[in-house]
Each structure stands twice: as structure tokens, then as C-alpha cells.
Motif scaffolding. Structure first.
Motif, PDB file in Angstrom:
ATOM      1  N   LEU A 112      -0.475   9.022  -9.295  1.00 43.65           N
ATOM      2  CA  LEU A 112       0.917   9.241  -9.695  1.00 43.65           C
ATOM      3  C   LEU A 112       1.070  10.682 -10.175  1.00 43.65           C
ATOM      4  O   LEU A 112       0.218  11.197 -10.908  1.00 43.65           O
ATOM      5  N   ASN A 113       2.161  11.310  -9.730  1.00 46.94           N
ATOM      6  CA  ASN A 113       2.472  12.663 -10.201  1.00 46.94           C
ATOM      7  C   ASN A 113       3.994  12.800 -10.317  1.00 46.94           C
ATOM      8  O   ASN A 113       4.735  11.854 -10.006  1.00 46.94           O
ATOM      9  N   HIS A 114       4.445  13.942 -10.773  1.00 45.98           N
ATOM     10  CA  HIS A 114       5.885  14.132 -10.991  1.00 45.98           C
ATOM     11  C   HIS A 114       6.676  13.932  -9.706  1.00 45.98           C
ATOM     12  O   HIS A 114       7.774  13.371  -9.721  1.00 45.98           O
ATOM     13  N   ASP A 115       6.115  14.386  -8.599  1.00 43.66           N
ATOM     14  CA  ASP A 115       6.836  14.295  -7.328  1.00 43.66           C
ATOM     15  C   ASP A 115       7.044  12.829  -6.926  1.00 43.66           C
ATOM     16  O   ASP A 115       8.163  12.408  -6.625  1.00 43.66           O
ATOM     17  N   THR A 125       0.841  -1.205   0.000  1.00 45.00           N
ATOM     18  CA  THR A 125       0.000   0.000   0.000  1.00 45.00           C
ATOM     19  C   THR A 125       0.880   1.261   0.000  1.00 45.00           C
ATOM     20  O   THR A 125       0.368   2.368   0.146  1.00 45.00           O
ATOM     21  N   ASP A 126       2.177   1.070  -0.191  1.00 46.53           N
ATOM     22  CA  ASP A 126       3.138   2.168  -0.087  1.00 46.53           C
ATOM     23  C   ASP A 126       3.626   2.543  -1.496  1.00 46.53           C
ATOM     24  O   ASP A 126       4.408   1.808  -2.109  1.00 46.53           O
ATOM     25  N   MET A 127       3.179   3.674  -1.997  1.00 49.03           N
ATOM     26  CA  MET A 127       3.535   4.089  -3.372  1.00 49.03           C
ATOM     27  C   MET A 127       5.041   4.233  -3.543  1.00 49.03           C
ATOM     28  O   MET A 127       5.602   3.801  -4.556  1.00 49.03           O
ATOM     29  N   GLN A 128       5.706   4.856  -2.567  1.00 50.07           N
ATOM     30  CA  GLN A 128       7.156   5.086  -2.723  1.00 50.07           C
ATOM     31  C   GLN A 128       7.907   3.764  -2.824  1.00 50.07           C
ATOM     32  O   GLN A 128       8.818   3.608  -3.643  1.00 50.07           O
ATOM     33  N   ALA A 129       7.498   2.780  -2.000  1.00 47.64           N
ATOM     34  CA  ALA A 129       8.153   1.465  -2.039  1.00 47.64           C
ATOM     35  C   ALA A 129       7.920   0.798  -3.394  1.00 47.64           C
ATOM     36  O   ALA A 129       8.826   0.168  -3.960  1.00 47.64           O
ATOM     37  N   LYS A 167       9.687  10.652  -8.811  1.00 48.31           N
ATOM     38  CA  LYS A 167      11.139  10.816  -8.579  1.00 48.31           C
ATOM     39  C   LYS A 167      11.763   9.555  -8.007  1.00 48.31           C
ATOM     40  O   LYS A 167      12.975   9.343  -8.123  1.00 48.31           O
ATOM     41  N   ALA A 168      10.955   8.704  -7.374  1.00 50.19           N
ATOM     42  CA  ALA A 168      11.498   7.458  -6.797  1.00 50.19           C
ATOM     43  C   ALA A 168      11.848   6.431  -7.881  1.00 50.19           C
ATOM     44  O   ALA A 168      12.619   5.500  -7.635  1.00 50.19           O
ATOM     45  N   ALA A 198      11.726   1.883 -10.341  1.00 47.72           N
ATOM     46  CA  ALA A 198      10.877   1.268 -11.377  1.00 47.72           C
ATOM     47  C   ALA A 198      11.297   1.716 -12.782  1.00 47.72           C
ATOM     48  O   ALA A 198      11.662   2.868 -13.013  1.00 47.72           O
ATOM     49  N   ASP A 199      11.250   0.746 -13.718  1.00 49.39           N
ATOM     50  CA  ASP A 199      11.463   1.039 -15.146  1.00 49.39           C
ATOM     51  C   ASP A 199      10.158   1.423 -15.822  1.00 49.39           C
ATOM     52  O   ASP A 199      10.166   2.125 -16.836  1.00 49.39           O
ATOM     53  N   VAL A 200       9.077   0.878 -15.295  1.00 46.23           N
ATOM     54  CA  VAL A 200       7.754   1.057 -15.908  1.00 46.23           C
ATOM     55  C   VAL A 200       6.743   1.274 -14.780  1.00 46.23           C
ATOM     56  O   VAL A 200       6.798   0.553 -13.774  1.00 46.23           O
ATOM     57  N   VAL A 201       5.852   2.242 -14.945  1.00 46.07           N
ATOM     58  CA  VAL A 201       4.730   2.367 -14.014  1.00 46.07           C
ATOM     59  C   VAL A 201       3.446   2.315 -14.826  1.00 46.07           C
ATOM     60  O   VAL A 201       3.242   3.120 -15.741  1.00 46.07           O
ATOM     61  N   MET A 202       2.612   1.343 -14.502  1.00 44.01           N
ATOM     62  CA  MET A 202       1.290   1.251 -15.126  1.00 44.01           C
ATOM     63  C   MET A 202       0.281   1.786 -14.120  1.00 44.01           C
ATOM     64  O   MET A 202       0.203   1.299 -12.980  1.00 44.01           O
TER      65      MET A 202
END
Ligand code: CP
Length: 309
Positions: A249-252, A209-213, A255-256, A218-222
Motif C-alpha cells: 500500500l502506498n499513497h498512490d 488479487t486486485d488491490m484497486q478493486a 487514492k481509490a 474503503a473506510d479502513v485498510v488493514m
């Protein structure tokens, strides 16, 4: 030896081998180039008939199947379900059998019930293509997503993929995760706990449930919209604002991920919920329109391989 697609139908990713998937994507490369050329048509399916039977709304899938079939020279018929004899009480099977009796070659089916294309396929001679069944699969979406990734990353292996969305109800997830896991990738699914399931655990999918983790390296985000139409009223407890803050998902947040990450969404995009409008439109990261363009090439490859076996 030239490749021959081994099935009558395309019902799911589950029963495709890596060789089947690779053959479809390789052929789609040919059509992707052709679709950008001055001559988009090659009449190799001249004399064939493709019928689109969509019991659920669609912009991308139905249109791109129609364009794909027409570019290959096939005749295309779209059944407007809301104006068909379905409204008079004709059963799903009778509808399919009557359309098949007109000696069609392919039936492209979308339905809210999981397993409907699998139910129809053994009962008719024409090839059945699953264009999305309930919470099951959406195999041509999975193929076009893989095609888009392969074009950008030059591989389908060894990638770190974050999937943000509803694993429980999403047929896009069903096909995407099955496909990418066949090639050996790290897949992290991220969503509110209610949207997560263990059903992909045997494919090595981690859930969080942790977006940053999920986004880390990541190479790809769907990203994918909340499947509100598949929920009961009141089932989605969080407000859209809260969802956007935690899981949008946003630019900030991005960055991870790796600097050359690509950002995907199968559409329809619900702007500023699962993805910020600015990121969805940012050509440095977003490949969302490419996915749609590639959908035509992939569906041309699928139609050719199924109908010219
Ligand atoms: N991605 C997708 O299936 O879009 P449509 O519902 O518009 O076909």
C-alpha cells in the motif's frame, strides 16, 4: 445490571458475542483516558499474579500485557522460554501445570501451534489468554484493532474494510475478520492467490488479487506483513519487490479509498513491503502507533473483566 464477562478464558473472538466485545471496548475507553492522565495506575488487581508465557517472539503483545497488568496493580512474571526447563525437554502441559501450581491468576500464552491456549485452558484454574496461536487467532489484537476503528469511525458497523495480507496463515486476520464480520461490515481480502482462502467465505468475506478493486471506497485498510516464518523454504515464490509493487500500500494506491480512510498494521511493519514507509508514517492516514497505544487499554480491560469476574 453491570456487565460480567461470561468465560474463564479469552481464547478467540469466535465465542465472544457482540455484547462481550462492546463491553470490553467500552471499558477500554476508560483505561485509554487514564493512560493519558497523570495517574496511570488503578490497583484493582492488587494481589493477582499474571504470567506471560511466550514461545514465540513478541514486542507489542508481551510488553503491553505486562504494562497493562502492572497498571492494574497485579504482579507480573515473564517466563523466558529459552532459559526455562522447556529446553530440558519439559512438555508444554507440564510447564503450564507447574506455573499454575504457583497459584497464578492468569496465563498469557503465545505459541507457534494452533490451539495451544485452548488445550491448556481446561487443565488449569487460572484464566488463559491467547496471545497468538499459530495460524489460529490473536483475540486481543482483534479487539485493539476494533477499538481503534471505533474511535476513528464512531461505529463498528457498515464499514468497507480492505484487508491486505496472508489469510491462510495470519492469526491477526483470523481475529480481525471474525470480529468485524460480527458487526456487519463489507470485508474484502486482497493478496496473491496463494495467500487467499475460502475459510472466511461463510462470514461474507470477498477475496481478490486486485488491490484497486479491494481499496475502492474503503473506510479502513488493514495491511499485514508476509508470514514468512509460517512458510516452508521456497514457498513464497514472489520477490519482495514484486509483492511491494503489486500489493504494497502506498499513497498512490490509497487514492481509490475514501478521503478519510484510516490505514492500519498490527506490526511488526516491514517497511516498503506491505506498506510504504511514507504512508506508514503519514499522520493523515496511519493509525499504527495508536493501535499500539490502544493495546494497553484493551488488555487492561480484558485483564480486569477476566480476573474480577
Ligand atoms: N501485533 C503483534 O502481535 O506484535 P508482536 O508480535 O510484537 O507482539
Amino acid at each position: 445490571m453491570p456487565y460480567t464477562y461470561p468465560h474463564k478464558d479469552l481464547l478467540d473472538i469466535e465465542r465472544l458475542t457482540v455484547a462481550d466485545i462492546t463491553a470490553i471496548l467500552d471499558r477500554a475507553e476508560h483505561y485509554a483516558a487514564q493512560n493519558r492522565s497523570g495517574q496511570k495506575k488503578s490497583p484493582i488487581l492488587d494481589g493477582k499474579t499474571v504470567v506471560n508465557l511466550f514461545y514465540e517472539p513478541s514486542t507489542r503483545t508481551r510488553t503491553s500485557f505486562e504494562i497493562a497488568a502492572k497498571r492494574l496493580g497485579a504482579d507480573v512474571v515473564n517466563i523466558p522460554v529459552e532459559h526455562s526447563s522447556v529446553k530440558k525437554g519439559e512438555t508444554l502441559l507440564d510447564t503450564a501445570l507447574n506455573i499454575a501450581a504457583m497459584q497464578i491468576d492468569a496465563l498469557v500464552v503465545r505459541h507457534a501451534e494452533t490451539g495451544v491456549p485452548h488445550f491448556i485452558a481446561p487443565q488449569i484454574k487460572a484464566s488463559v489468554i491467547n496471545a497468538g496461536d499459530g495460524t489460529g487467532e490473536h483475540p486481543t489484537q482483534g479487539l485493539l484493532d476494533a477499538f481503534t476503528i471505533r474511535r476513528h469511525k464512531k461505529t463498528l458497523q457498515g464499514l468497507t474494510i480492505a484487508y491486505s495480507g496472508d489469510l491462510v496463515r495470519s492469526r491477526v486476520a483470523g481475529s480481525f475478520i471474525r470480529l468485524m464480520s460480527k458487526f456487519g461490515n463489507t470485508i474484502r481480502a486482497v493478496a496473491p492467490q496463494d495467500f487467499l482462502t475460502d475459510k472466511f467465505k461463510n462470514l461474507g468475506v470477498d477475496t481478490t488479487t486486485d488491490m484497486q478493486a479491494a481499496l475502492d471506497g474503503a473506510d479502513v485498510v488493514m495491511t499485514q506483513r508476509i508470514q514468512l516464518e509460517r512458510m516452508n523454504e521456497g514457498q513464497f515464490a514472489m520477490s519482495l519487490k514484486e509483492y511491494a509493487e503489486r500489493f504494497g500500500l502506498n499513497h498512490d494506491k490509497l487514492k481509490a479509498a475514501k478521503p478519510d480512510v484510516i490505514v492500519m498494521n498490527p506490526g511488526p511493519v516491514i517497511r516498503d513491503v506491505e506498506i510504504s514507509s511514507a504512508l506508514a508514517d503519514d499522520p493523515r492516514y496511519s493509525v499504527i502507533r495508536e493501535q499500539v497505544e490502544n493495546g494497553v487499554a484493551v488488555r487492561m480491560a480484558v485483564l480486569e473483566l477476566l480476573l474480577n469476574r
